[in-house]
Design a protein around this motif. Structure first.
Motif, PDB file in Angstrom:
ATOM      1  N   THR A 161      47.411  39.465  47.073  1.00  0.00           N
ATOM      2  CA  THR A 161      48.780  38.939  47.136  1.00  0.00           C
ATOM      3  C   THR A 161      49.706  39.734  48.045  1.00  0.00           C
ATOM      4  OG1 THR A 161      49.320  40.212  45.144  1.00  0.00           O
ATOM      5  CG2 THR A 161      48.655  37.922  44.830  1.00  0.00           C
ATOM      6  N   THR A 162      49.223  40.846  48.588  1.00  0.00           N
ATOM      7  CA  THR A 162      50.054  41.635  49.490  1.00  0.00           C
ATOM      8  C   THR A 162      49.776  41.220  50.934  1.00  0.00           C
ATOM      9  OG1 THR A 162      48.351  43.374  49.448  1.00  0.00           O
ATOM     10  CG2 THR A 162      50.235  43.628  47.973  1.00  0.00           C
ATOM     11  N   ARG A 163      50.695  41.563  51.824  1.00  0.00           N
ATOM     12  CA  ARG A 163      50.595  41.117  53.213  1.00  0.00           C
ATOM     13  C   ARG A 163      49.337  41.620  53.907  1.00  0.00           C
ATOM     14  NH1 ARG A 163      56.842  41.845  55.462  1.00  0.00           N
ATOM     15  NH2 ARG A 163      57.799  40.277  54.078  1.00  0.00           N
ATOM     16  N   ASN A 164      48.882  42.800  53.531  1.00  0.00           N
ATOM     17  CA  ASN A 164      47.698  43.349  54.190  1.00  0.00           C
ATOM     18  C   ASN A 164      46.398  42.900  53.530  1.00  0.00           C
ATOM     19  OD1 ASN A 164      47.774  44.776  51.805  1.00  0.00           O
ATOM     20  ND2 ASN A 164      48.111  46.779  52.749  1.00  0.00           N
ATOM     21  N   ASN A 165      46.489  42.000  52.536  1.00  0.00           N
ATOM     22  CA  ASN A 165      45.305  41.477  51.845  1.00  0.00           C
ATOM     23  C   ASN A 165      44.433  42.587  51.267  1.00  0.00           C
ATOM     24  OD1 ASN A 165      45.755  38.700  52.110  1.00  0.00           O
ATOM     25  ND2 ASN A 165      44.971  38.703  54.207  1.00  0.00           N
ATOM     26  N   ARG A 166      45.077  43.564  50.667  1.00  0.00           N
ATOM     27  CA  ARG A 166      44.320  44.668  50.071  1.00  0.00           C
ATOM     28  C   ARG A 166      44.483  44.763  48.551  1.00  0.00           C
ATOM     29  NH1 ARG A 166      44.563  49.980  54.054  1.00  0.00           N
ATOM     30  NH2 ARG A 166      43.541  49.007  55.853  1.00  0.00           N
ATOM     31  N   THR A 167      45.575  44.250  48.039  1.00  0.00           N
ATOM     32  CA  THR A 167      45.882  44.402  46.622  1.00  0.00           C
ATOM     33  C   THR A 167      46.186  43.049  45.994  1.00  0.00           C
ATOM     34  OG1 THR A 167      46.887  46.541  47.113  1.00  0.00           O
ATOM     35  CG2 THR A 167      47.325  45.622  44.946  1.00  0.00           C
ATOM     36  N   GLY A 168      45.745  42.889  44.754  1.00  0.00           N
ATOM     37  CA  GLY A 168      46.014  41.635  44.058  1.00  0.00           C
ATOM     38  C   GLY A 168      45.451  41.656  42.657  1.00  0.00           C
ATOM     39  N   GLN A 169      45.097  40.475  42.154  1.00  0.00           N
ATOM     40  CA  GLN A 169      44.534  40.340  40.813  1.00  0.00           C
ATOM     41  C   GLN A 169      43.124  39.775  40.909  1.00  0.00           C
ATOM     42  OE1 GLN A 169      47.554  41.953  40.540  1.00  0.00           O
ATOM     43  NE2 GLN A 169      48.349  39.900  41.013  1.00  0.00           N
ATOM     44  N   ALA A 170      42.352  39.976  39.842  1.00  0.00           N
ATOM     45  CA  ALA A 170      40.964  39.505  39.861  1.00  0.00           C
ATOM     46  C   ALA A 170      40.504  39.150  38.454  1.00  0.00           C
ATOM     47  CB  ALA A 170      40.047  40.580  40.456  1.00  0.00           C
ATOM     48  N   VAL A 171      39.571  38.206  38.398  1.00  0.00           N
ATOM     49  CA  VAL A 171      38.889  37.857  37.143  1.00  0.00           C
ATOM     50  C   VAL A 171      37.395  37.883  37.411  1.00  0.00           C
ATOM     51  CG1 VAL A 171      38.520  36.139  35.349  1.00  0.00           C
ATOM     52  CG2 VAL A 171      40.797  36.397  36.369  1.00  0.00           C
ATOM     53  N   PHE A 172      36.660  38.595  36.567  1.00  0.00           N
ATOM     54  CA  PHE A 172      35.204  38.676  36.657  1.00  0.00           C
ATOM     55  C   PHE A 172      34.616  38.114  35.364  1.00  0.00           C
ATOM     56  CE2 PHE A 172      37.017  42.056  39.200  1.00  0.00           C
ATOM     57  CZ  PHE A 172      36.342  41.928  40.409  1.00  0.00           C
ATOM     58  N   SER A 173      33.589  37.284  35.494  1.00  0.00           N
ATOM     59  CA  SER A 173      33.062  36.597  34.313  1.00  0.00           C
ATOM     60  C   SER A 173      31.538  36.539  34.331  1.00  0.00           C
ATOM     61  CB  SER A 173      33.627  35.172  34.253  1.00  0.00           C
ATOM     62  OG  SER A 173      33.042  34.435  33.203  1.00  0.00           O
ATOM     63  N   LYS A 174      30.960  36.657  33.144  1.00  0.00           N
ATOM     64  CA  LYS A 174      29.520  36.454  32.975  1.00  0.00           C
ATOM     65  C   LYS A 174      29.200  34.983  32.751  1.00  0.00           C
ATOM     66  CE  LYS A 174      28.655  41.096  31.120  1.00  0.00           C
ATOM     67  NZ  LYS A 174      28.135  41.892  29.983  1.00  0.00           N
ATOM     68  N   TYR A 175      30.247  34.187  32.541  1.00  0.00           N
ATOM     69  CA  TYR A 175      30.074  32.759  32.302  1.00  0.00           C
ATOM     70  C   TYR A 175      30.587  31.979  33.509  1.00  0.00           C
ATOM     71  CZ  TYR A 175      29.514  34.369  27.500  1.00  0.00           C
ATOM     72  OH  TYR A 175      29.082  35.027  26.379  1.00  0.00           O
ATOM     73  N   PRO A 176      30.023  30.797  33.741  1.00  0.00           N
ATOM     74  CA  PRO A 176      30.423  30.016  34.928  1.00  0.00           C
ATOM     75  C   PRO A 176      31.917  29.705  34.952  1.00  0.00           C
ATOM     76  CG  PRO A 176      28.421  29.117  33.947  1.00  0.00           C
ATOM     77  CD  PRO A 176      28.919  30.151  32.994  1.00  0.00           C
ATOM     78  N   ILE A 177      32.495  29.821  36.140  1.00  0.00           N
ATOM     79  CA  ILE A 177      33.885  29.433  36.378  1.00  0.00           C
ATOM     80  C   ILE A 177      33.866  28.066  37.053  1.00  0.00           C
ATOM     81  CG2 ILE A 177      35.996  29.962  37.646  1.00  0.00           C
ATOM     82  CD1 ILE A 177      35.289  32.924  37.420  1.00  0.00           C
ATOM     83  N   VAL A 178      34.449  27.057  36.387  1.00  0.00           N
ATOM     84  CA  VAL A 178      34.397  25.692  36.911  1.00  0.00           C
ATOM     85  C   VAL A 178      35.716  25.256  37.549  1.00  0.00           C
ATOM     86  CG1 VAL A 178      32.573  24.993  35.324  1.00  0.00           C
ATOM     87  CG2 VAL A 178      34.965  24.744  34.623  1.00  0.00           C
ATOM     88  N   GLU A 179      36.757  26.020  37.326  1.00  0.00           N
ATOM     89  CA  GLU A 179      38.055  25.723  37.937  1.00  0.00           C
ATOM     90  C   GLU A 179      38.808  27.036  38.090  1.00  0.00           C
ATOM     91  OE1 GLU A 179      40.799  23.637  39.826  1.00  0.00           O
ATOM     92  OE2 GLU A 179      39.084  22.605  38.914  1.00  0.00           O
ATOM     93  N   ARG A 180      39.586  27.160  39.140  1.00  0.00           N
ATOM     94  CA  ARG A 180      40.325  28.399  39.390  1.00  0.00           C
ATOM     95  C   ARG A 180      41.571  28.109  40.204  1.00  0.00           C
ATOM     96  NH1 ARG A 180      35.977  31.688  42.574  1.00  0.00           N
ATOM     97  NH2 ARG A 180      34.631  30.439  41.227  1.00  0.00           N
ATOM     98  N   GLY A 181      42.512  29.034  40.137  1.00  0.00           N
ATOM     99  CA  GLY A 181      43.720  28.864  40.923  1.00  0.00           C
ATOM    100  C   GLY A 181      44.660  30.039  40.729  1.00  0.00           C
ATOM    101  N   SER A 182      45.734  30.046  41.500  1.00  0.00           N
ATOM    102  CA  SER A 182      46.704  31.139  41.456  1.00  0.00           C
ATOM    103  C   SER A 182      48.111  30.560  41.434  1.00  0.00           C
ATOM    104  CB  SER A 182      46.533  32.049  42.676  1.00  0.00           C
ATOM    105  OG  SER A 182      47.548  33.037  42.727  1.00  0.00           O
ATOM    106  N   LEU A 183      48.942  31.119  40.566  1.00  0.00           N
ATOM    107  CA  LEU A 183      50.350  30.762  40.527  1.00  0.00           C
ATOM    108  C   LEU A 183      51.112  31.802  41.334  1.00  0.00           C
ATOM    109  CD1 LEU A 183      50.816  29.908  36.733  1.00  0.00           C
ATOM    110  CD2 LEU A 183      49.906  28.482  38.578  1.00  0.00           C
ATOM    111  N   GLU A 184      51.730  31.379  42.407  1.00  0.00           N
ATOM    112  CA  GLU A 184      52.416  32.313  43.289  1.00  0.00           C
ATOM    113  C   GLU A 184      53.868  32.475  42.842  1.00  0.00           C
ATOM    114  OE1 GLU A 184      50.478  33.878  45.285  1.00  0.00           O
ATOM    115  OE2 GLU A 184      48.826  32.527  44.762  1.00  0.00           O
TER     116      GLU A 184
END
Length: 348
Positions: A161-184
């Motif tokens: 989410t930062t201008r240099n594309n280095r910092t942000g948020q993340a989700v890691f899962s052992k189960y399948p992710i079927v939908e995803r998105g980000s609220l800006e």
């Protein structure tokens, strides 16, 4: 008061003052930060008011004075506030079937050397590997660790989410992710991620929420050196931004057709409007199964709980765990959650 000596009369005066302040603080979750940002800042002081009133109550009890009733009554009126601050007992481990979810603000893996240890990133990864959550929500993720969790988490969603594309948020899962998105969120590097994961026949939406930071350096020296008026104003502005971010989030979650879990760094306490609105009717894992103060932020003055795991009312919180490893300015929090409540036995 006639039976009180001069010293105890002074004590009771301050007791009355703090009792009134605590009573007034009970309305803070209903104060809109956008309209009254500076008043909203006082929600950070509620734990102090609670602790002081407990101290006064014990003081009078030791002396067998009826004045202990003042603080006792005020504390009983706000028993939910007290319970949100401290829990006597709970379960930190569970062998029952459910998913383990961890939320952790890793402070960009100590990229700027706030902690003296050079191996902080490795220690964070080791801690997560050891605790093995099924779903991991990370705030202030740093790009250098983008491959650190590939082995155990085949399903990932990272949003910088930062201008240099280095910092942000993340989700890691052992189960399948079927939908995803980000609220800006506007005018900030903070945001909220959402993923829909599938476990068996269940599809559950998980939000990784990172609200506006108060930008407080967690040390007595730094706070005492800063201009109080500027500090107070900056925190009020942050609370107002949080209010707008929560409105965006709240509107989005209304469109979800799945049961949900909300985790993340709210940068606010359980005594705030922000927490009250995000939680709604959901369960707080700490209140359900936590113990102690539930500290999740390294702050010198008192234990602060600003990182949360909330679940749908129809889910069951099996366990809640707070950690003490200081590898960031936050401590990780983990809960084990069953998607459906345990069926009641006949006759119960």
């Amino acid at each position: 008061m006639k039976k009180l000596g001069f010293f105890n009369k002074i004590i009771f005066f301050f007791n009355t003052l703090f009792a009134v302040l605590l009573l007034l603080s009970y309305i803070l979750p209903y104060v809109f930060p956008k309209q009254f940002p500076l008043i909203s800042v006082l929600s950070l002081t509620v734990p102090v008011f609670i602790a002081v009133n407990i101290g006064f109550m014990l003081y009078w009890l030791v002396q067998l004075k009826r004045q202990f009733m003042l603080s006792l009554i005020i504390l009983l009126i706000g028993y939910k506030h007290v319970g949100a601050m401290y829990r006597l007992s709970g379960s930190s481990e569970s062998e029952e079937d459910g998913i383990k979810l961890m939320t952790y603000n890793v402070r960009i893996f100590n990229a700027y050397g706030w902690l003296k240890d050079n191996d902080v990133p490795e220690k964070i990864v080791e801690l997560i590997d050891r605790e093995a959550p099924d779903v991991l929500c990370v705030q202030e993720f740093y790009y250098t660790q983008k491959d650190a969790f590939n082995k155990n988490y085949p399903y990932q969603f990272i949003k910088y989410t930062t201008r240099n594309n280095r910092t942000g948020q993340a989700v890691f899962s052992k189960y399948p992710i079927v939908e995803r998105g980000s609220l800006e969120f506007p005018k900030t590097g903070n945001n909220a991620l959402y993923v829909d994961i599938v476990k068996g026949k269940d599809t559950v939406r998980i939000y990784n929420l990172h609200l506006e930071s108060l930008h407080i350096v967690p040390s007595k020296e730094h706070i005492s050196d800063e201009n109080p008026e500027m500090l107070f104003k900056r925190m009020g502005n942050a609370f107002a931004l949080q209010h707008r971010q929560v409105e965006i989030f709240d509107e989005h979650r209304q469109g979800s057709k799945h049961k949900m879990i909300i985790a993340g760094d709210f940068n606010n306490t359980p005594f705030s409007y922000v927490y009250k609105r995000v939680r709604g009717t959901m369960k707080d894992s700490f209140i359900e199964q936590g113990s102690g103060f539930g500290r999740s932020y390294d702050f010198d003055y008192f234990p602060m709980r600003i990182d949360f795991i909330l679940s749908d009312p129809d889910m069951e919180i099996l366990s809640h765990k707070n950690y003490s490893e200081l590898l960031s300015d936050h401590y990780p929090v983990m809960a084990k959650i069953r998607f459906g409540k345990t069926p009641e036995k006949k006759g119960e």
